[in-house]
Design an enzyme around this catalytic site. Structure first.
Site, PDB file in Angstrom:
ATOM      1  N   LYS A 135       0.837  -1.213   0.000  1.00 32.44           N
ATOM      2  CA  LYS A 135       0.000   0.000   0.000  1.00 32.44           C
ATOM      3  C   LYS A 135       0.867   1.256   0.000  1.00 32.44           C
ATOM      4  O   LYS A 135       0.639   2.175  -0.783  1.00 32.44           O
ATOM      5  CB  LYS A 135      -0.902   0.002   1.246  1.00 32.44           C
ATOM      6  N   ASN A 136       1.858   1.292   0.883  1.00 28.66           N
ATOM      7  CA  ASN A 136       2.631   2.530   1.042  1.00 28.66           C
ATOM      8  C   ASN A 136       3.602   2.796  -0.108  1.00 28.66           C
ATOM      9  O   ASN A 136       4.183   3.868  -0.191  1.00 28.66           O
ATOM     10  CB  ASN A 136       3.399   2.524   2.371  1.00 28.66           C
ATOM     11  N   ARG A 188      -4.957  10.591   4.546  1.00 26.01           N
ATOM     12  CA  ARG A 188      -3.965  11.640   4.706  1.00 26.01           C
ATOM     13  C   ARG A 188      -2.925  11.639   3.582  1.00 26.01           C
ATOM     14  O   ARG A 188      -2.387  12.693   3.210  1.00 26.01           O
ATOM     15  CB  ARG A 188      -3.272  11.459   6.053  1.00 26.01           C
ATOM     16  N   CYS A 225      -5.647  12.957  12.782  1.00 22.71           N
ATOM     17  CA  CYS A 225      -6.208  11.625  12.601  1.00 22.71           C
ATOM     18  C   CYS A 225      -5.951  10.853  13.877  1.00 22.71           C
ATOM     19  O   CYS A 225      -5.335  11.365  14.806  1.00 22.71           O
ATOM     20  CB  CYS A 225      -5.614  10.927  11.396  1.00 22.71           C
ATOM     21  N   ARG A 247       0.063  14.846  12.896  1.00 21.59           N
ATOM     22  CA  ARG A 247       0.628  14.609  11.566  1.00 21.59           C
ATOM     23  C   ARG A 247       0.631  15.841  10.667  1.00 21.59           C
ATOM     24  O   ARG A 247      -0.040  15.885   9.639  1.00 21.59           O
ATOM     25  CB  ARG A 247      -0.098  13.444  10.885  1.00 21.59           C
ATOM     26  N   PRO A 248       1.401  16.879  11.016  1.00 23.84           N
ATOM     27  CA  PRO A 248       1.437  18.074  10.171  1.00 23.84           C
ATOM     28  C   PRO A 248       2.172  17.835   8.853  1.00 23.84           C
ATOM     29  O   PRO A 248       2.804  16.786   8.669  1.00 23.84           O
ATOM     30  CB  PRO A 248       2.204  19.084  11.025  1.00 23.84           C
ATOM     31  N   LEU A 288       6.906  20.154   6.877  1.00 24.54           N
ATOM     32  CA  LEU A 288       8.177  19.845   6.212  1.00 24.54           C
ATOM     33  C   LEU A 288       7.986  19.747   4.687  1.00 24.54           C
ATOM     34  O   LEU A 288       8.859  20.149   3.921  1.00 24.54           O
ATOM     35  CB  LEU A 288       8.773  18.541   6.761  1.00 24.54           C
ATOM     36  N   ASP A 330       4.831   0.967  11.928  1.00 23.32           N
ATOM     37  CA  ASP A 330       3.660   0.254  11.402  1.00 23.32           C
ATOM     38  C   ASP A 330       3.591  -1.208  11.863  1.00 23.32           C
ATOM     39  O   ASP A 330       2.605  -1.897  11.591  1.00 23.32           O
ATOM     40  CB  ASP A 330       3.648   0.303   9.864  1.00 23.32           C
ATOM     41  N   ILE A 335       7.845   7.691  16.691  1.00 24.39           N
ATOM     42  CA  ILE A 335       7.473   8.322  15.408  1.00 24.39           C
ATOM     43  C   ILE A 335       6.164   9.105  15.525  1.00 24.39           C
ATOM     44  O   ILE A 335       6.082  10.251  15.084  1.00 24.39           O
ATOM     45  CB  ILE A 335       7.346   7.263  14.280  1.00 24.39           C
ATOM     46  N   ARG A 345      -8.422  -0.693   4.619  1.00 26.66           N
ATOM     47  CA  ARG A 345      -7.551   0.329   4.024  1.00 26.66           C
ATOM     48  C   ARG A 345      -6.190  -0.252   3.656  1.00 26.66           C
ATOM     49  O   ARG A 345      -5.516   0.282   2.780  1.00 26.66           O
ATOM     50  CB  ARG A 345      -7.325   1.480   5.015  1.00 26.66           C
TER      51      ARG A 345
HETATM   52  C1  UD1 Z   1       4.249   7.091   6.194  1.00 26.92           C
HETATM   53  C2  UD1 Z   1       3.413   5.847   6.049  1.00 26.92           C
HETATM   54  C3  UD1 Z   1       2.923   5.375   7.417  1.00 26.92           C
HETATM   55  C4  UD1 Z   1       4.111   5.194   8.343  1.00 26.92           C
HETATM   56  C5  UD1 Z   1       4.968   6.449   8.389  1.00 26.92           C
HETATM   57  C6  UD1 Z   1       6.239   6.277   9.210  1.00 26.92           C
HETATM   58  C7  UD1 Z   1       2.440   6.058   3.865  1.00 26.92           C
HETATM   59  C8  UD1 Z   1       1.232   6.314   3.041  1.00 26.92           C
HETATM   60  N1  UD1 Z   1       2.290   6.133   5.181  1.00 26.92           N
HETATM   61  O1  UD1 Z   1       3.420   8.109   6.737  1.00 26.92           O
HETATM   62  O2  UD1 Z   1       2.237   4.131   7.239  1.00 26.92           O
HETATM   63  O3  UD1 Z   1       3.631   4.923   9.649  1.00 26.92           O
HETATM   64  O4  UD1 Z   1       5.353   6.829   7.058  1.00 26.92           O
HETATM   65  O5  UD1 Z   1       6.964   5.196   8.750  1.00 26.92           O
HETATM   66  O6  UD1 Z   1       3.495   5.752   3.354  1.00 26.92           O
HETATM   67  N2  UD1 Z   1       5.876  15.081  10.387  1.00 26.92           N
HETATM   68  C9  UD1 Z   1       5.928  16.431  10.684  1.00 26.92           C
HETATM   69  N3  UD1 Z   1       5.878  17.317   9.638  1.00 26.92           N
HETATM   70  C10 UD1 Z   1       5.793  16.916   8.331  1.00 26.92           C
HETATM   71  C11 UD1 Z   1       5.765  15.523   8.049  1.00 26.92           C
HETATM   72  C12 UD1 Z   1       5.799  14.630   9.108  1.00 26.92           C
HETATM   73  O7  UD1 Z   1       5.987  16.826  11.835  1.00 26.92           O
HETATM   74  O8  UD1 Z   1       5.760  17.767   7.429  1.00 26.92           O
HETATM   75  C13 UD1 Z   1       5.891  14.113  11.523  1.00 26.92           C
HETATM   76  C14 UD1 Z   1       4.565  13.354  11.588  1.00 26.92           C
HETATM   77  O9  UD1 Z   1       3.610  14.058  12.320  1.00 26.92           O
HETATM   78  C15 UD1 Z   1       4.983  12.072  12.263  1.00 26.92           C
HETATM   79  C16 UD1 Z   1       6.399  11.841  11.744  1.00 26.92           C
HETATM   80  O10 UD1 Z   1       6.845  13.100  11.265  1.00 26.92           O
HETATM   81  O11 UD1 Z   1       5.013  12.236  13.645  1.00 26.92           O
HETATM   82  C17 UD1 Z   1       6.492  10.809  10.633  1.00 26.92           C
HETATM   83  O12 UD1 Z   1       5.748  11.222   9.524  1.00 26.92           O
HETATM   84  P1  UD1 Z   1       6.096  10.756   8.038  1.00 26.92           P
HETATM   85  O13 UD1 Z   1       7.407  10.074   8.016  1.00 26.92           O
HETATM   86  O14 UD1 Z   1       5.891  11.922   7.142  1.00 26.92           O
HETATM   87  O15 UD1 Z   1       4.985   9.669   7.782  1.00 26.92           O
HETATM   88  P2  UD1 Z   1       3.850   9.644   6.670  1.00 26.92           P
HETATM   89  O16 UD1 Z   1       4.435   9.926   5.334  1.00 26.92           O
HETATM   90  O17 UD1 Z   1       2.678  10.425   7.117  1.00 26.92           O
END
Ligand code: UD1
Length: 423
Positions: free
Chosen positions: A22-23, A92, A116, A121-122, A125, A306, A328, A398
């Protein structure tokens, strides 16, 4: 809403094939936005998030055909820059259309994903990196509105190796002007899969899977043959744990074990025997009991967040005490109160959980709060004494393709109850 009802205690035995990841599929489908012609994919899992992505692509102006694991995405003449709230709020990962839309159209209007179940999850970045490439953003009516002339390559240093952020920038930079260097990039295997897909279409990306990724922008991408999506390491890991927890033996076909070292070494330490055979991995217990191990979730190649919930379920019936630290996501312990209702002994303290192994869990009605929490509860139900009903399994739909069917072929006594029968 559908539920899964199961009778625990059956050792699961047999072979299960892992579906496409999926990811990996989600960012790769969003990368279709970058193309002027048809792109084609194989091994696409039939999941709710994939259908949501297809719907979003259709709303943006693409024609999507999805049948038997094959998907084609073709642009119509006019592409819209707007990803509406109704779809974004259900997934998201929709924010992954931001980079490709800006790169293709010079504008994008994407509903803010909002909070969520597993934390705030902002996307700050993602936005600051795209700003470095020349985009300007405003927040208007709950939408992030971005504009740019042609995006330009930049040197970007992430404060945290965000998975989605790395993917958004890699996609945008593929057709931006000049060179982008991405430092402290996420190293997840799904990022490598996205880079492999883009490179197979003419992109110039080096270093995917390493902390520094370099992308030379090209003027055009072209897909010449169907791209096969990598198998899902989280689904694979969930079935390895199912074998250990039920004291069975499962052969997991298409298991991407080379990308699963952190999980496999913890399973090994807990007493799970893992044998590789070609692209398959076979899991069974080494001896009668499983032992406690400590876990800290980290970005890849660390232990994946995950898999945290599923691992916690296993540790709740191991001998001894384990400490699980989640670094995380905040609030990713929603499965704990449900496991406790089934007899697990788990205490939470901030970002850590202390799990004291108990001899057996007892079946109970429980509720899935998110995708991986749902998988953890199914694992609990499969080894618990008596019957367990897991409600709100739309979360599982999902991310796990045909979970109950796959478990049934392994001998599990599990069935899906359609919403109307339980409400
Ligand atoms: C992806 C995966 C999810 C997995 C996660 C971490 C997909 C569709 N989803 O989620 O299944 O659990 O990686 O391996 O691939 N963060 C910020 N600012 C940002 C972006 C992220 O603060 O702009 C924080 C998030 O709130 C979170 C952490 O960074 O606490 C990790 O987020 P990120 O690595 O971006 O995960 P996702 O891409 O959302």
């Amino acid at each position: 809403m559908d539920s899964l009802i199961m009778e625990g205690g059956v050792p699961l035995k047999g072979t299960v094939r892992v579906s496409g990841a999926k990811n990996a599929t989600l960012p790769i489908l969003f990368a279709s936005i970058l193309f002027d012609d048809t792109v084609e994919f194989e091994n696409v899992p039939d999941l709710r998030d994939i259908h949501t992505t297809a719907k979003l692509l259709e709303m943006l102006g693409f024609i999507v055909n999805f049948e038997n694991g094959r998907m084609q995405v073709s642009p119509k003449s006019e592409i819209s820059p707007e990803a509406p709230y109704d779809l974004v709020k259900t997934m998201r990962a929709s924010v992954l259309c931001l980079g490709p839309l800006l790169a293709r159209l010079g504008e994008a209007s994407v509903a803010m994903p909002g909070g969520c179940a597993i934390g705030a999850r902002p996307v700050d970045l993602h936005l600051s990196a795209l700003e470095k490439m020349g985009a300007e953003f405003t927040l208007d009516g709950g939408y992030v509105k971005g504009r740019c002339q042609k995006l330009k390559g930049a040197h970007i240093q992430f404060d945290f190796p965000t998975v989605g952020g790395t993917e958004n920038i890699m996609m945008a930079a593929s057709i931006a002007e000049g060179e982008t260097i991405l430092d402290n990039a996420a190293r997840e295997p799904e990022i490598v899969d996205l880079a492999n897909f883009l490179n197979s279409c003419g992109a110039k990306i080096t270093g995917a899977g390493q902390p520094t990724i370099t992308i030379q922008g090209v003027s055009r991408l072209k897909c010449t043959s169907p791209y096969k999506i990598m198998p899902d390491r989280i689904e694979a890991g969930t079935y390895l744990i199912a074998a250990a927890m039920t004291d069975g033996e499962i052969r997991v076909e298409d298991c991407p074990y080379k990308d699963m070292e952190a999980l496999c070494s913890k399973l090994d330490a807990a007493g799970v025997e893992l044998i590789t055979d070609g692209n398959a991995m076979i899991a069974k217990r080494k001896a009668n009991i499983l032992s406690a191990v400590d876990i800290v979730t980290r970005p890849h190649p660390g232990f994946p967040t995950d898999m945290q919930a599923q691992m916690m379920t296993m540790l709740s019936v191991c001998t001894g005490s384990s400490v699980i630290e989640e670094t995380i996501f905040e609030n990713r312990f929603m499965h704990v109160p449900e496991l406790v209702r089934m007899g697990a002994d788990i205490r939470l303290s901030g970002h850590s959980a202390m799990v004291r192994g108990v001899p057996i869990l007892t079946g109970a009605p429980v509720m899935a709060s998110d995708l991986r929490a749902g998988a953890a509860l199914v694992l609990a139900g499969l080894c618990a004494g008596g019957n367990t009903t897991v409600e709100r399994i739309y979360h599982l739909d999902r991310g796990y393709e045909g979970m109950e069917t796959k478990l049934q072929t392994l001998g599990a006594r599990i069935k899906r109850i359609k919403g109307s029968q339980v409400e």
